[in-house]
Design an enzyme around this catalytic site. Structure first.
Site, PDB file in Angstrom:
ATOM      1  N   SER A  23       0.607   7.974  41.341  1.00  0.00           N
ATOM      2  CA  SER A  23      -0.386   7.369  40.462  1.00  0.00           C
ATOM      3  C   SER A  23      -0.830   8.277  39.330  1.00  0.00           C
ATOM      4  CB  SER A  23      -1.580   6.890  41.278  1.00  0.00           C
ATOM      5  OG  SER A  23      -2.004   7.876  42.167  1.00  0.00           O
ATOM      6  N   HIS A  53       1.720   1.033  42.270  1.00  0.00           N
ATOM      7  CA  HIS A  53       2.114   1.074  40.854  1.00  0.00           C
ATOM      8  C   HIS A  53       3.572   0.685  40.659  1.00  0.00           C
ATOM      9  CE1 HIS A  53      -1.640   3.058  39.770  1.00  0.00           C
ATOM     10  NE2 HIS A  53      -1.478   3.777  40.863  1.00  0.00           N
ATOM     11  N   LYS A  64      -3.389  -4.365  40.654  1.00  0.00           N
ATOM     12  CA  LYS A  64      -2.842  -3.668  39.491  1.00  0.00           C
ATOM     13  C   LYS A  64      -1.991  -4.650  38.672  1.00  0.00           C
ATOM     14  CE  LYS A  64      -4.144   0.533  41.426  1.00  0.00           C
ATOM     15  NZ  LYS A  64      -3.935   1.612  42.349  1.00  0.00           N
TER      16      LYS A  64
HETATM   17  C1  LIG Z   1      -4.851   1.978  43.431  1.00  0.00           C
HETATM   18  C2  LIG Z   1      -4.061   2.466  44.553  1.00  0.00           C
HETATM   19  C3  LIG Z   1      -4.348   2.092  45.860  1.00  0.00           C
HETATM   20  C4  LIG Z   1      -5.557   1.285  46.220  1.00  0.00           C
HETATM   21  O1  LIG Z   1      -5.458  -0.022  45.795  1.00  0.00           O
HETATM   22  P1  LIG Z   1      -6.779  -0.875  45.482  1.00  0.00           P
HETATM   23  O2  LIG Z   1      -6.314  -2.263  45.502  1.00  0.00           O
HETATM   24  O3  LIG Z   1      -7.267  -0.431  44.154  1.00  0.00           O
HETATM   25  O4  LIG Z   1      -7.764  -0.574  46.552  1.00  0.00           O
HETATM   26  C5  LIG Z   1      -3.526   2.537  46.858  1.00  0.00           C
HETATM   27  N1  LIG Z   1      -2.475   3.336  46.585  1.00  0.00           N
HETATM   28  C6  LIG Z   1      -2.177   3.725  45.340  1.00  0.00           C
HETATM   29  C7  LIG Z   1      -0.996   4.598  45.101  1.00  0.00           C
HETATM   30  C8  LIG Z   1      -2.980   3.331  44.282  1.00  0.00           C
HETATM   31  O5  LIG Z   1      -2.717   3.753  43.065  1.00  0.00           O
END
Ligand SMILES: *Cc1c(COP(=O)(O)O)cnc(C)c1O
Length: 637
Positions: A429, A457, A488
């Site tokens: 991320s 992602h 996302k």
């Molecule tokens: C954003 C993210 C999460 C968490 O997801 P949410 O739906 O925002 O709680 C988990 N793992 C990674 C790698 C992320 O970037």
């Protein structure tokens, strides 16, 4: 019997002392001990050493004096004055003629000395042979710590008791007084055979670097060298060091909160939030002003896509605003199952299970699939939600070097286990790079371990059709557990796990974050389903995103910034936390929203700008932004 070795570590940087420690350990414990001491030297908070000396010498058992630990007690003190008065009272009881003068010697003359002052309490004469360095009590250890494996962490409390016990038993030493020279501690002690180790809670104001130690000598001057010899050379093991608990100090109930905030602000690590007045999209509105959004995870701009918004609105009208219960009670709607089937189809899995957030999907899944007897092998850059899941599972956590499959292999060999898990982000991320999936899956399978990939992602991003990391690698390999988020690229909320029927069934019964939380609302579910369907029907949206990445990276390189990424996450290295914030602020003033990412999200000193692209960014905006970033980097110190 095992031979005993004295082991000493000294670390310095540019000739200045950084840390030191010594132990007396059985030969069998020597490798582990030297490893731990070396790690302690290299990881010391005072900074990186450029010179570390670890010296091991055998000591004959008869050369070792075994002493029983001084008993420990604590004297409360509301103020430094009260603490110092207690110290003087104890000195008077020990027969010191002028306690006040002795304490003054400590406060006035110990600065910068590595060792202690050796003071004749009757003549008030300093007797240490080297007055700049002082006398150092060395070659001693806690007898228990010598016998058991020990950590890289220094236990200051135990070490102080061991040292005080040795000193108190030196010939012609009446006792010792010590005040911590650490600005974060205000404590100290008086130690003597007569009263034991008496810890005094407060002897100086917090934040003061004052401190030091004085050994109290009473006897003929000719015999000083024998005392020094004992302090510096005699090997001592101290037995029955009392339970090494930090004495309770009552603080104001707000002290943790207040001091943490003050520290964050001082270190430029305090965060505040930007409030937006519009939908998440390529442009957003803040305080009436339009900003180019280069910081959103809504990669495909689906949060703002008309059919997705419509689906959310319709579901809210048809099913209401909340789901009313957890999935296993009354909170499962047709919308939940429809979405789960759709996700399983999209990912090519047997089934899927939807959680309220990606965070909850990771925490719930990892903590359910492994337990205290298992080992989790986790990439050092994994997302915090994976780390929290590992912690909650109570499994042993072994961190391997970022995306380094040789290191993973080595760590698996070094940590044999009955069952375990290898877990990694698909797209990291903060760095935007892609996991080496074929080798990770192969390695996990060969060792009989479960594999889990977090596609937060990657879904909607990687692969020609946006199906994720498995598509990216040509469908040649597949992890056992594929986790993703709906928050996302799918522009909604929620997390999910895809896998085999037994895995999904197991999670529905065992993942606590699934069981004990109210399920997603109808609007979230319908929006997510509409977004997944949109991606399945419009692979060109994914290709627009991939094109935006190429345009932006090319534009950055034209402007002299080395940037390359296969994913919409493009890190631009800055280094210093404060500078990263200044650069991001300047860009913000120019109408570009791009985040400065700092510790603890990334390592200290590796602050960066993290550009996140969207499929709907137009080329001109991206090229202008790349130029603005380059200008800010070259102009802002
Ligand atoms: C954003 C993210 C999460 C968490 O997801 P949410 O739906 O925002 O709680 C988990 N793992 C990674 C790698 C992320 O970037």
């Amino acid at each position: 019997m095992d031979k005993l070795f004295s082991i000493k570590m000294r670390a310095s940087a540019a000739g200045k002392h950084v840390s030191g420690a010594e132990k007396i350990v059985p030969e069998s414990a020597l490798p582990a001990c030297s490893d731990a001491l070396l790690k302690r030297a290299l990881l010391h908070a005072k900074g990186k050493p450029d010179f570390v000396n670890v010296k091991c010498e055998e000591v004959a058992p008869e050369e070792i004096l075994r002493l029983k630990s001084l008993p420990v007690s604590t004297l409360p003190a509301a103020s430094p004055e009260e603490g110092l008065a207690s110290m003087e009272t104890l000195l008077r009881d020990l027969g010191v003629p002028d306690p006040h003068a002795v304490v003054r010697v400590l406060l006035e003359f110990c600065q910068g000395m590595r060792g202690a002052i050796l003071l004749d309490v009757d003549s008030m004469e300093r007797l240490e042979p080297d007055q700049a360095r002082g006398v150092r009590a060395t070659r001693m250890d806690d007898a228990q710590s010598a016998a058991k494996p020990f950590s890289t962490l220094k236990n200051h409390y135990a070490e102080a008791i061991v040292l005080a016990t040795k000193v108190a038993h030196a010939p012609r030493i009446l006792g010792e007084i010590c005040i911590s020279d650490d600005p974060d501690y205000a404590t100290g002690y008086v130690a003597s055979k007569r009263f034991g180790y008496v810890r005094i809670e407060r002897l100086k104001p917090m934040g003061s670097p004052l401190g030091g130690r004085v050994f109290l000598y009473r006897g003929p001057k000719e015999l000083v060298s024998e005392t020094v010899e004992f302090l510096e050379k005699r090997h001592v093991l101290v037995e029955d060091v009392p339970e090494l608990r930090r004495p309770l100090v009552r603080k104001s109930k707000w002290s943790r909160i207040e001091s943490t905030l003050a520290e964050l602000k001082e270190k430029n690590l305090h965060r505040s939030e930007i409030v937006l007045e519009s939908a998440q999209s390529a442009h957003v509105v803040h305080q009436g002003r339009s900003l180019l959004m280069l910081a959103s995870n809504d990669y495909l701009d689906l949060a703002n896509e008309p059919c997705v918004r419509r689906a959310a609105a319709d579901a809210a009208l048809a099913f209401g605003s909340g789901s009313g219960g957890s999935r296993l009670t009354t909170g499962t709607l047709t919308l939940h199952r429809d979405l789960e089937r759709l996700l399983a189809d999209f990912k090519g899995a047997d089934d899927a299970i939807v959680f309220d957030t990606g965070y909850m999907a990771n925490v719930g899944t990892v903590s359910a699939v492994v337990g205290p007897d298992d080992v989790v092998f986790s990439d050092e850059l994994n997302h915090a939600s994976i780390i929290d899941g590992c912690r909650l599972s109570k499994a042993k956590i072994v961190v391997y070097r970022h995306n380094d499959m040789d290191d993973l292999e080595r760590k698996i060999r070094e940590n044999p286990c009955g069952s375990g898990l290898v877990v990694s982000d698909a797209v990291f991320s903060m760095d935007g790079d892609v996991v080496d999936l074929p080798r990770l899956v192969e390695t996990a399978n060969r060792h009989g371990l479960l594999s889990m990939i977090d596609e937060a992602h990657a879904s909607g991003v990687l692969g020609a059709a946006g199906r994720g990391v498995v598509e990216h690698f040509g469908e040649t390999c597949r992890p056992d557990i594929l986790m993703g988020t709906l928050s996302k690229a799918f522009g909604s909320s929620g997390g999910f796990v895809c896998g085999s029927d037994p895995l999904v069934d197991f999670l529905r019964n065992k993942a606590r974050s699934y069981i004990f939380s109210t399920s997603l609302s109808p609007a979230d579910l319908a929006a997510a389903a509409a977004a997944v369907r949109f991606v399945m029907e419009h692979p060109e949206r994914v290709r627009s995103l991939q094109r935006a990445v190429r345009v932006f990276c090319d534009a950055l390189r034209v402007n002299g910034i080395d940037a390359r990424s296969e994913t919409p996450i493009i890190p631009i290295h800055v280094g210093d936390e404060a500078r990263a914030v200044r650069i991001s602020q300047r860009l913000f003033d120019q109408g570009i929203l791009i985040n400065a990412i700092r510790y603890p999200t990334v390592a200290k000193g590796s602050a960066r700008l993290r550009a996140a692209l969207m499929a709907t960014h137009v080329d001109d905006d991206l090229r202008d932004a790349a130029r603005a970033v380059a200008d800010a980097l070259s102009e802002i110190p």
